[in-house]
Write a protein that holds these residues in place. Structure first.
Motif, PDB file in Angstrom:
ATOM      1  N   ASN A 156       0.940  -1.164  -0.025  1.00 39.20           N
ATOM      2  CA  ASN A 156       0.029   0.189  -0.090  1.00 39.20           C
ATOM      3  C   ASN A 156       0.914   1.258   0.112  1.00 39.20           C
ATOM      4  OD1 ASN A 156       0.464  -0.522   2.989  1.00 39.20           O
ATOM      5  ND2 ASN A 156      -0.609   1.361   3.081  1.00 39.20           N
ATOM      6  N   THR A 157       0.715   2.006  -1.008  1.00 40.63           N
ATOM      7  CA  THR A 157       1.463   3.251  -0.913  1.00 40.63           C
ATOM      8  C   THR A 157       0.777   4.628  -0.953  1.00 40.63           C
ATOM      9  OG1 THR A 157       1.106   3.271  -3.543  1.00 40.63           O
ATOM     10  CG2 THR A 157       2.830   1.685  -2.633  1.00 40.63           C
ATOM     11  N   ALA A 158       1.537   5.551  -0.995  1.00 39.50           N
ATOM     12  CA  ALA A 158       1.167   7.086  -0.937  1.00 39.50           C
ATOM     13  C   ALA A 158       2.106   8.065  -1.472  1.00 39.50           C
ATOM     14  CB  ALA A 158       0.606   7.567   0.640  1.00 39.50           C
TER      15      ALA A 158
ATOM     16  N   SER B 190       6.245  -0.655   7.529  1.00 39.25           N
ATOM     17  CA  SER B 190       6.704   0.378   6.600  1.00 39.25           C
ATOM     18  C   SER B 190       8.224   0.542   6.783  1.00 39.25           C
ATOM     19  CB  SER B 190       6.048   1.834   6.898  1.00 39.25           C
ATOM     20  OG  SER B 190       5.021   1.727   6.826  1.00 39.25           O
TER      21      SER B 190
ATOM     22  N   CYS C  54       4.119  10.790   1.365  1.00 38.37           N
ATOM     23  CA  CYS C  54       4.721  10.179   2.690  1.00 38.37           C
ATOM     24  C   CYS C  54       6.010   9.967   2.804  1.00 38.37           C
ATOM     25  CB  CYS C  54       4.099   8.519   2.506  1.00 38.37           C
ATOM     26  SG  CYS C  54       4.642   7.727   4.074  1.00 38.37           S
TER      27      CYS C  54
ATOM     28  N   THR D 240       7.842   7.403   0.569  1.00 37.55           N
ATOM     29  CA  THR D 240       7.564   7.571  -0.680  1.00 37.55           C
ATOM     30  C   THR D 240       8.654   7.078  -1.498  1.00 37.55           C
ATOM     31  OG1 THR D 240       5.846   9.022  -0.577  1.00 37.55           O
ATOM     32  CG2 THR D 240       6.661   8.637  -2.516  1.00 37.55           C
TER      33      THR D 240
ATOM     34  N   GLN E 239      -2.511  10.922   2.670  1.00 37.01           N
ATOM     35  CA  GLN E 239      -1.110  11.281   2.239  1.00 37.01           C
ATOM     36  C   GLN E 239      -0.930  10.976   0.714  1.00 37.01           C
ATOM     37  OE1 GLN E 239       1.716   9.699   4.901  1.00 37.01           O
ATOM     38  NE2 GLN E 239       2.050  11.703   5.494  1.00 37.01           N
ATOM     39  N   GLU E 240      -2.209  10.456   0.091  1.00 33.87           N
ATOM     40  CA  GLU E 240      -2.140  10.354  -1.378  1.00 33.87           C
ATOM     41  C   GLU E 240      -2.831  11.604  -2.124  1.00 33.87           C
ATOM     42  OE1 GLU E 240      -0.916   9.391  -4.036  1.00 33.87           O
ATOM     43  OE2 GLU E 240      -0.988   7.376  -3.491  1.00 33.87           O
TER      44      GLU E 240
ATOM     45  N   TRP F 171       0.257   1.988   8.200  1.00 29.82           N
ATOM     46  CA  TRP F 171       0.545   3.236   7.788  1.00 29.82           C
ATOM     47  C   TRP F 171       1.014   2.815   6.191  1.00 29.82           C
ATOM     48  CZ3 TRP F 171      -0.206   7.849   8.874  1.00 29.82           C
ATOM     49  CH2 TRP F 171       0.584   8.995   8.532  1.00 29.82           C
ATOM     50  N   ASN F 172       1.416   3.906   5.528  1.00 28.75           N
ATOM     51  CA  ASN F 172       1.789   3.512   4.235  1.00 28.75           C
ATOM     52  C   ASN F 172       3.115   2.700   3.902  1.00 28.75           C
ATOM     53  OD1 ASN F 172      -0.168   5.537   2.995  1.00 28.75           O
ATOM     54  ND2 ASN F 172       1.290   7.165   3.965  1.00 28.75           N
TER      55      ASN F 172
ATOM     56  N   PRO G 269      -2.158   2.323  -4.281  1.00 25.92           N
ATOM     57  CA  PRO G 269      -2.280   3.645  -3.784  1.00 25.92           C
ATOM     58  C   PRO G 269      -3.476   3.680  -2.807  1.00 25.92           C
ATOM     59  CG  PRO G 269      -1.944   3.926  -5.948  1.00 25.92           C
ATOM     60  CD  PRO G 269      -2.066   2.429  -5.886  1.00 25.92           C
ATOM     61  N   SER G 270      -3.411   4.415  -1.567  1.00 26.62           N
ATOM     62  CA  SER G 270      -4.334   4.390  -0.718  1.00 26.62           C
ATOM     63  C   SER G 270      -4.481   5.905  -0.034  1.00 26.62           C
ATOM     64  CB  SER G 270      -4.134   3.209   0.303  1.00 26.62           C
ATOM     65  OG  SER G 270      -5.283   3.402   1.127  1.00 26.62           O
TER      66      SER G 270
END
Length: 174
Positions: free
Chosen positions: A48-50, A155, A53, A56, A86-87, A136-137, A80-81
């Motif tokens: 799961n990404t953003a 993370s 962040c 990133t 934070q996206e 978290w991301n 992406p979430s």
């Protein structure tokens, strides 16, 4: 708890969810669907990404991991979430950001919920099977070639860490 294959048993694992077909799909950021059935027999790292962040910068390492092992079968899926706020505002902005800043060519979903009652069925299944929920991301879930959860990481565990690469290498052909 008995481990059940995600690909083979999703409908049994999450019976309250309704699917058009008994397989898992994500909406692709490029349009269309990403179908997990296409990756059966291959390890898949789902992250799961953003875009906004502190983690990133892990996109670079995720792409390097994908580049290193994709010819041997590894799939890295970026999800992406906006769950952690934070996206970027929409899928087009996320896609452009990732292409321009990280030159990503790994599969990527549309902006997708990864926790709570709106969590995508994949994340609901992971939670049911392992108790793991992204906090978290850039949390990582490794699915083995048989479709079971092989490992999860938070993370701070870097994509190219020995902890992750050793698990992946053990699942890949020589």
């Amino acid at each position: 708890m008995e481990r059940r294959s995600f690909l083979a048993g999703l409908c049994m694992v999450v019976p309250s969810l309704s699917f058009a077909a008994p397989r898992l799909q994500f909406s692709s950021i490029d349009g269309g669907q990403i179908d997990f059935d296409a990756w059966q027999g291959r390890p898949v790292l789902v992250v799961n990404t953003a875009s906004r962040c502190a983690f990133t910068k892990q996109y670079d390492a995720l792409q390097a991991l994908y580049d290193r092992y994709r010819a041997r079968g590894l799939v890295v899926l970026a999800v992406p979430s906006q769950d952690f706020r934070q996206e970027l505002g929409d899928n087009a902005a996320v896609k452009e950001f990732c292409e321009l800043n990280f030159n990503l060519d790994m599969p990527m979903t549309e902006i997708t919920s990864v926790k709570g009652p709106q969590a995508h069925p994949f994340y609901a299944w992971v939670r049911q099977e392992t108790g793991f929920v992204p906090e978290w991301n850039f949390n990582k879930v490794l699915i083995d070639p048989d479709g079971a959860v092989a490992a999860t990481w938070r993370s701070r565990v870097r994509p190219l860490s020995g902890e992750i690469t050793k698990k992946i290498e053990a699942m890949l052909p020589a």
